[in-house]
Design a protein around this motif. Sequence first.
Motif, PDB file in Angstrom:
ATOM      1  N   SER A 190       0.814  -1.213   0.000  1.00 23.05           N
ATOM      2  CA  SER A 190       0.000   0.000   0.000  1.00 23.05           C
ATOM      3  C   SER A 190       0.853   1.272   0.000  1.00 23.05           C
ATOM      4  N   MET A 241     -10.656  -1.338  -9.617  1.00 25.11           N
ATOM      5  CA  MET A 241     -11.317  -1.762  -8.392  1.00 25.11           C
ATOM      6  C   MET A 241     -12.027  -3.082  -8.630  1.00 25.11           C
ATOM      7  N   PRO A 242     -12.178  -3.950  -7.679  1.00 23.43           N
ATOM      8  CA  PRO A 242     -11.610  -3.799  -6.335  1.00 23.43           C
ATOM      9  C   PRO A 242     -10.112  -4.049  -6.368  1.00 23.43           C
ATOM     10  N   LEU A 243      -9.415  -3.472  -5.394  1.00 26.83           N
ATOM     11  CA  LEU A 243      -7.979  -3.683  -5.290  1.00 26.83           C
ATOM     12  C   LEU A 243      -7.729  -5.127  -4.888  1.00 26.83           C
ATOM     13  N   SER A 277      -8.997   1.310   0.084  1.00 26.45           N
ATOM     14  CA  SER A 277      -9.283   1.736  -1.293  1.00 26.45           C
ATOM     15  C   SER A 277      -9.702   3.202  -1.353  1.00 26.45           C
ATOM     16  N   HIS A 278     -10.390   3.692  -0.327  1.00 28.44           N
ATOM     17  CA  HIS A 278     -10.801   5.099  -0.309  1.00 28.44           C
ATOM     18  C   HIS A 278      -9.574   6.013  -0.257  1.00 28.44           C
ATOM     19  N   VAL A 315      -6.634   5.249  -1.391  1.00 29.27           N
ATOM     20  CA  VAL A 315      -5.987   5.130  -2.702  1.00 29.27           C
ATOM     21  C   VAL A 315      -6.681   6.025  -3.723  1.00 29.27           C
ATOM     22  N   THR A 316      -8.003   5.965  -3.819  1.00 27.89           N
ATOM     23  CA  THR A 316      -8.707   6.773  -4.819  1.00 27.89           C
ATOM     24  C   THR A 316      -8.626   8.264  -4.493  1.00 27.89           C
TER      25      THR A 316
END
Length: 134
Positions: free
Chosen positions: A8, A31-33, A41-42, A44-45
């Motif tokens: 990450s 997505m999904p990772l 993921s939030h 990341v985006t």
Amino acid sequence: FKLIFIPSSQLLLKIRKLNEDPSIHGIIVQMPLDSDNNINSHLVTDTVSPDKDVDGLNTVNEGRVAVGDLEGFVPCTPNGVMELIKRSGVEIAGSNAVVLGRSKIVGTPASELLKWHHATVTICHSKTKNLSQL
């Protein structure tokens, strides 16, 4: 197109470098990772620059679509759906539209785009009752 398997912290660093690279015009986070490690993921985006966020998953871009600010990147798949509807000759303004699904990637932004093109929108999902009657 290149698949990269990294932790990450390295992913976030890579995204920041892509944000700063003027030769990179758009970034899509698939997505999904897929990872053996827990990745937020939030986070990341939201690390993707709103100016390069092709899918419109950065919170800033989600907010822009929600309030009808369609000047920047409009999420690519819902934007493609809107283009297909327009090219079909169907008048969007004043029509009743039903969107099946409320995903962040397609359903929710598609419903917002339809709304901002003056359709009356009903959003249906897995908990919608009597779907066949709509």
